[in-house]
Design a protein around this motif. Sequence first.
Motif, PDB file in Angstrom:
ATOM      1  N   ILE A 249       0.728  -1.172   0.032  1.00 16.86           N
ATOM      2  CA  ILE A 249      -0.134   0.024   0.050  1.00 16.86           C
ATOM      3  C   ILE A 249       0.993   1.256  -0.027  1.00 16.86           C
ATOM      4  O   ILE A 249       2.174   1.230   0.426  1.00 16.86           O
ATOM      5  CB  ILE A 249      -0.906   0.174   1.208  1.00 16.86           C
ATOM      6  CG1 ILE A 249      -0.301   0.173   2.500  1.00 16.86           C
ATOM      7  CG2 ILE A 249      -1.944  -1.002   1.287  1.00 16.86           C
ATOM      8  CD1 ILE A 249      -0.894   0.244   3.696  1.00 16.86           C
ATOM      9  N   VAL A 250       0.339   2.300  -0.593  1.00 16.78           N
ATOM     10  CA  VAL A 250       1.194   3.600  -0.736  1.00 16.78           C
ATOM     11  C   VAL A 250       0.796   4.477   0.420  1.00 16.78           C
ATOM     12  O   VAL A 250      -0.494   4.368   0.814  1.00 16.78           O
ATOM     13  CB  VAL A 250       0.853   4.400  -1.879  1.00 16.78           C
ATOM     14  CG1 VAL A 250       1.444   5.796  -2.064  1.00 16.78           C
ATOM     15  CG2 VAL A 250       1.345   3.517  -3.063  1.00 16.78           C
ATOM     16  N   LEU A 251       1.552   5.005   1.472  1.00 16.90           N
ATOM     17  CA  LEU A 251       0.889   5.789   2.582  1.00 16.90           C
ATOM     18  C   LEU A 251       1.550   7.223   2.275  1.00 16.90           C
ATOM     19  O   LEU A 251       2.475   7.519   1.713  1.00 16.90           O
ATOM     20  CB  LEU A 251       2.109   5.275   3.799  1.00 16.90           C
ATOM     21  CG  LEU A 251       1.587   3.995   4.358  1.00 16.90           C
ATOM     22  CD1 LEU A 251       2.600   3.708   5.357  1.00 16.90           C
ATOM     23  CD2 LEU A 251       0.410   3.706   4.760  1.00 16.90           C
ATOM     24  N   ALA A 252       0.732   8.323   2.507  1.00 11.09           N
ATOM     25  CA  ALA A 252       0.647   9.497   2.258  1.00 11.09           C
ATOM     26  C   ALA A 252       1.598  10.201   3.402  1.00 11.09           C
ATOM     27  O   ALA A 252       2.183   9.287   4.243  1.00 11.09           O
ATOM     28  CB  ALA A 252      -0.678  10.293   2.368  1.00 11.09           C
ATOM     29  N   PRO A 253       2.003  11.283   3.277  1.00  5.07           N
ATOM     30  CA  PRO A 253       2.941  11.854   4.274  1.00  5.07           C
ATOM     31  C   PRO A 253       2.393  11.783   5.820  1.00  5.07           C
ATOM     32  O   PRO A 253       3.176  11.366   6.763  1.00  5.07           O
ATOM     33  CB  PRO A 253       3.436  13.512   4.126  1.00  5.07           C
ATOM     34  CG  PRO A 253       2.991  13.285   2.576  1.00  5.07           C
ATOM     35  CD  PRO A 253       2.143  12.278   2.320  1.00  5.07           C
ATOM     36  N   ASP A 254       1.290  11.842   5.940  1.00  5.85           N
ATOM     37  CA  ASP A 254       0.459  11.828   7.426  1.00  5.85           C
ATOM     38  C   ASP A 254       0.546  10.207   7.905  1.00  5.85           C
ATOM     39  O   ASP A 254       0.110  10.058   8.672  1.00  5.85           O
ATOM     40  CB  ASP A 254      -0.711  12.403   7.392  1.00  5.85           C
ATOM     41  CG  ASP A 254      -1.785  12.077   6.399  1.00  5.85           C
ATOM     42  OD1 ASP A 254      -1.471  11.020   5.668  1.00  5.85           O
ATOM     43  OD2 ASP A 254      -2.695  12.446   6.641  1.00  5.85           O
ATOM     44  N   GLY A 255       0.799   9.304   7.029  1.00  5.24           N
ATOM     45  CA  GLY A 255       0.588   7.831   7.310  1.00  5.24           C
ATOM     46  C   GLY A 255      -0.472   7.156   6.834  1.00  5.24           C
ATOM     47  O   GLY A 255      -0.689   6.007   7.259  1.00  5.24           O
ATOM     48  N   MET A 256      -1.335   7.948   6.296  1.00  3.34           N
ATOM     49  CA  MET A 256      -2.672   7.334   5.805  1.00  3.34           C
ATOM     50  C   MET A 256      -2.598   6.792   4.747  1.00  3.34           C
ATOM     51  O   MET A 256      -1.882   7.263   3.629  1.00  3.34           O
ATOM     52  CB  MET A 256      -3.971   8.513   5.955  1.00  3.34           C
ATOM     53  CG  MET A 256      -4.151   9.171   7.099  1.00  3.34           C
ATOM     54  SD  MET A 256      -4.819   7.929   8.476  1.00  3.34           S
ATOM     55  CE  MET A 256      -6.445   7.391   7.786  1.00  3.34           C
ATOM     56  N   PRO A 257      -3.155   5.721   4.319  1.00  8.66           N
ATOM     57  CA  PRO A 257      -3.258   4.701   3.018  1.00  8.66           C
ATOM     58  C   PRO A 257      -3.750   5.787   2.102  1.00  8.66           C
ATOM     59  O   PRO A 257      -4.839   6.384   2.156  1.00  8.66           O
ATOM     60  CB  PRO A 257      -4.012   3.703   3.288  1.00  8.66           C
ATOM     61  CG  PRO A 257      -4.128   3.562   4.867  1.00  8.66           C
ATOM     62  CD  PRO A 257      -3.972   4.843   5.351  1.00  8.66           C
ATOM     63  N   VAL A 258      -3.449   5.754   0.904  1.00 12.74           N
ATOM     64  CA  VAL A 258      -3.748   6.451  -0.217  1.00 12.74           C
ATOM     65  C   VAL A 258      -4.810   5.355  -0.996  1.00 12.74           C
ATOM     66  O   VAL A 258      -4.445   4.527  -1.290  1.00 12.74           O
ATOM     67  CB  VAL A 258      -2.515   6.977  -1.309  1.00 12.74           C
ATOM     68  CG1 VAL A 258      -3.268   7.656  -2.492  1.00 12.74           C
ATOM     69  CG2 VAL A 258      -1.651   7.583  -0.865  1.00 12.74           C
ATOM     70  N   PRO A 259      -5.942   5.808  -1.145  1.00 15.20           N
ATOM     71  CA  PRO A 259      -7.156   4.888  -1.708  1.00 15.20           C
ATOM     72  C   PRO A 259      -6.613   4.683  -3.345  1.00 15.20           C
ATOM     73  O   PRO A 259      -5.961   5.574  -4.111  1.00 15.20           O
ATOM     74  CB  PRO A 259      -8.193   5.720  -1.671  1.00 15.20           C
ATOM     75  CG  PRO A 259      -8.176   7.147  -1.540  1.00 15.20           C
ATOM     76  CD  PRO A 259      -6.675   7.053  -1.006  1.00 15.20           C
ATOM     77  N   PRO A 260      -6.682   3.388  -3.707  1.00 16.72           N
ATOM     78  CA  PRO A 260      -6.435   3.139  -5.154  1.00 16.72           C
ATOM     79  C   PRO A 260      -7.258   3.703  -6.229  1.00 16.72           C
ATOM     80  O   PRO A 260      -8.448   3.907  -5.833  1.00 16.72           O
ATOM     81  CB  PRO A 260      -6.321   1.477  -5.030  1.00 16.72           C
ATOM     82  CG  PRO A 260      -7.351   1.166  -4.054  1.00 16.72           C
ATOM     83  CD  PRO A 260      -7.050   2.354  -2.980  1.00 16.72           C
TER      84      PRO A 260
END
Length: 131
Positions: free
Chosen positions: A26-37
């Motif tokens: 999964i790709v995580l944004a800078p704030d640590g939240m997953p980026v939705p596909p």
Amino acid sequence: MMPAPDAAIVTIKVPFAVRKRGGRKIVLAPDGMPVPPLAPEIDRTLLKAIARAFRWQKMLETGRYTTIKEIAKAEKINSSYISRVLRLTLLAPATVESVLDGRADAAPTLAEAMKVFPAEWKLQRGARLEA
């Protein structure tokens, strides 16, 4: 060809991280939240297991095979694995739909689905097995 000296060069930096969770990247944004596909990601392993479960159940119901051991011998698979996969036919319809739709947040992973879970659909809600 070299760019003109007055041409502006814009550099955009987007910090992100790639992590593995439950065997999925999964790709995580800078704030640590997953980026939705952009598109739904269907868990093909779980989908294949559910399809096998219903196929084997139909073989038992139609009389093609009368026991799990007969299926195991024909498929060259361990009978205990077949027993665990056959339990997937007891998943709540909402859970199966979430797997088919690729709603990973609502669908269990194969490892979660292979654990013992209640057969009653209402009781599956608390076991992370219902959408």
